[in-house]
Design an enzyme around this catalytic site. Structure first.
Site, PDB file in Angstrom:
ATOM      1  N   HIS A 440       0.830  -1.211   0.000  1.00 23.82           N
ATOM      2  CA  HIS A 440       0.000   0.000   0.000  1.00 23.82           C
ATOM      3  C   HIS A 440       0.858   1.251   0.000  1.00 23.82           C
ATOM      4  CE1 HIS A 440       0.699   1.001   4.291  1.00 23.82           C
ATOM      5  NE2 HIS A 440       0.666  -0.295   4.496  1.00 23.82           N
ATOM      6  N   CYS A 459       3.038  -5.001   6.997  1.00 27.35           N
ATOM      7  CA  CYS A 459       2.683  -4.707   5.617  1.00 27.35           C
ATOM      8  C   CYS A 459       3.859  -4.052   4.895  1.00 27.35           C
ATOM      9  CB  CYS A 459       1.463  -3.804   5.549  1.00 27.35           C
ATOM     10  SG  CYS A 459      -0.097  -4.669   5.845  1.00 27.35           S
TER      11      CYS A 459
END
Length: 572
Positions: A440, A459
């Site tokens: 992301h 992440c």
């Protein structure tokens, strides 16, 4: 009182009982009486047929399968032996590697490959070598030994030596280990190409092959083994010592112009060779001949760099054999994401990965779609550990920070709506996995300026994520980088890929770049050291982060001395 000796024969004064009379010979079920004074002599026993080679091999396999085992993985090794015996049973114990009592083409080709197992960082040490003799029992033993070496090579090449979860609980990569029957039938059926088929159990990827080539190059440059160097005082430039000729011979410094056997001076040339050796072995590169340097020169352990190369080659065995010609690769220790089309890199950029305490998982998946203007659903662990303590101090904390809260099934749910402060930034890439992680964007873009970019909760944050979107959708897609970016600021948008794209989140501290230079990275999560230790290599030295250089090519380890900065509110 000591026990009497057991007698194996009756004493002379004791008569052994007479043997019972032979049963009458049957003739169509009717016995003919015989005169008592003229009993017929017992018929001679029929000669037993000589055992066939299949009989000998059957017997040898039974003994092999039943032989006691010690050490680790006894159950698995017992099952392997049973599987091998079962395969031969289906063949009525016909040999795989013999024709007319001699090694066949498949045996010769396979043995040639086995002799080079070390080229791929594999080890068959401790396994009996096949020695084909003229003796039938010896041939049966050689048949079994070759079979077990072929099975061991193929299984090791496929990644059987290490269970990845033993290295890290967030390593989801799992190598596919072939069954012994599949290994043996494919190799034996290949005939003169058996060695090629056997070698093909190693990873086919270019990244693996490049590391193997660098391993061979490194070994060619290491000093030749010519016996141990005796212990003695520490040597510095200008000192003389009777061990110097041995050291010169180790490094190939002998020349026709100088009488090496009489040259006892530890000069700058010898010191430079020693310093070069010390670097490769993870020792202080002082050029001073220390006790530790003598031990390393005398052999018995691979160099630090050699161990690192073999450990990274081992981690390649965990990767899917078919990674996809179009794919995304994230190398955690390199802090880099790369996009490939037709196996050629078309895009690359920086990433931020998980901190050592919250590591990014290692696994493979498929990217299915992207979300523009995403919500961030805060993981319960972050709510519990980071948000609730602040909420206790300030009941308005979540509202002030722009978070939405509600309950679901009696549990507090916290989410952050789309916007410039959203922790996921403007876009995220979705691929199914067991770890709830994804790629992301991020609003904390200044963190990409650091070299050691380990700041997340697991992440992967991507620099210039809309460039990645273009690479994922492909050059012919109507979803260009500019078109996707124009969606920012509006409603949440889901955009499906034309077809799912493989993504591999990897962990390689050693790799070869496009210019054929070996690149080394810090062992961020300690996985390389653990793999080397599990393989029995001298891995404790891998904890250091020295730069390594070898004269024939450039080897560079990127490292960072910056302390890990406090985590900003980037909860992924």
């Amino acid at each position: 009182m000591p026990e009497p000796f057991l007698q194996t024969q009756a004493p002379a004064s004791v008569q052994a009982p007479a043997a019972p009379p032979a049963a009458p010979k049957a003739d169509d079920g009717i016995s003919s009486p015989q005169p008592a004074s003229s009993a017929a002599p017992a018929p001679a026993a029929a000669p037993q047929p000589a055992p066939t080679f299949a009989d000998l091999l059957h017997k040898a396999l039974d003994a092999f399968a039943a032989a006691p085992l010690e050490g680790r993985d006894v159950k698995e090794r017992r099952e392997l032996r049973a599987a091998v015996a079962d395969l031969y049973g289906t063949r009525q114990y016909a040999p795989l590697w013999l024709d007319d009592g001699k090694p066949n083409a498949a045996a010769k080709s396979a043995m040639a490959r086995l002799a080079h197992a070390g080229d791929d960082g594999l080890s068959l040490d401790g396994m009996p070598a096949p020695v084909f003799t003229q003796d039938a029992d010896g041939l049966a033993t050689a048949e079994i030994n070759l079979t077990m070496q072929v099975v061991a090579y193929a299984r090791q090449a496929s990644g059987s030596r290490i269970e990845p979860l033993r290295i890290g609980r967030l390593i989801g990569a799992k190598p596919a280990i072939p069954a012994p029957s599949a290994i043996l039938t494919s190799v034996a059926a290949a005939g003169a190409d058996a060695g090629t088929v056997l070698e093909a159990f190693n990873p086919p990827q270019a990244g693996y092959r490049a590391l193997r080539d660098k391993l061979a190059e490194l070994r060619r440059e290491m000093p030749t083994a010519r016996g141990p160097i005796p212990r003695g005082p520490t040597l510095r430039v200008g000192m003389s010592d009777p061990r110097v000729p041995l050291i010169r011979a180790k490094f190939g410094l002998d020349t026709a112009q100088e009488s090496a056997s009489k040259n006892l001076r530890y000069d700058t040339r010898v010191a430079a060779a020693v310093a070069h050796f010390q670097k490769a072995y993870g020792l202080p590169a002082s050029g001073v001949l220390t006790t530790r340097t003598i031990a390393a020169l005398s052999g018995g352990q691979p160099s630090r760099l050699e161990a690192e190369l073999i450990a990274n080659m081992e981690m390649w065995r965990w990767m899917p054999r078919d990674m996809g010609k179009n794919r995304i690769e994230v190398n955690i220790p390199d802090f880099t994401v790369r996009a490939f089309r037709d196996d050629k890199m078309v895009w690359s950029n920086k990433v931020i990965v998980g901190k050592p305490k919250t590591p990014t998982p290692v696994f493979s998946s498929l990217i299915h779609y992207v979300i523009v203007n995403p919500y961030w659903n805060v993981p319960p662990s972050i709510v519990r550990k980071e948000m609730l303590p602040k909420l206790e101090q300030d009941p308005t904390y979540l509202a002030r920070m722009g978070f939405e809260t509600f309950t679901r099934h009696g549990h507090l749910v916290v989410r952050q709506p789309p916007g410039p402060k959203n922790a996921l930034g403007r876009i995220k890439f979705i691929f199914p996995n067991d770890y709830a992680v994804y790629l992301h964007d991020t609003p904390a873009r200044h963190l990409f300026n650091d070299k050691r970019r380990a700041f997340s909760h697991g992440c992967v944050r991507v620099d210039e994520p809309f460039g990645l979107a273009q690479a994922v959708f492909g050059p012919d897609s109507r979803w260009t980088e500019q078109r996707v970016e124009r969606l920012v600021g509006g409603a949440r948008h889901y955009i499906n890929l034309p077809e799912p794209m493989p993504i591999h989140i990897e962990y390689f501290t050693a790799f070869v770049d496009a210019d054929n230079h070996l690149q080394l990275r810090d062992d961020l999560y300690g996985y390389t050291r653990k793999v080397a230790l599990a393989l029995g290599l001298e891995s404790r030295r891998l904890q250091g982060h020295e730069a390594v250089s070898i004269e024939s090519r450039r080897i560079k380890r990127r490292r960072s001395a910056q302390p890990e900065r406090p985590s900003e509110f980037a909860p992924d």
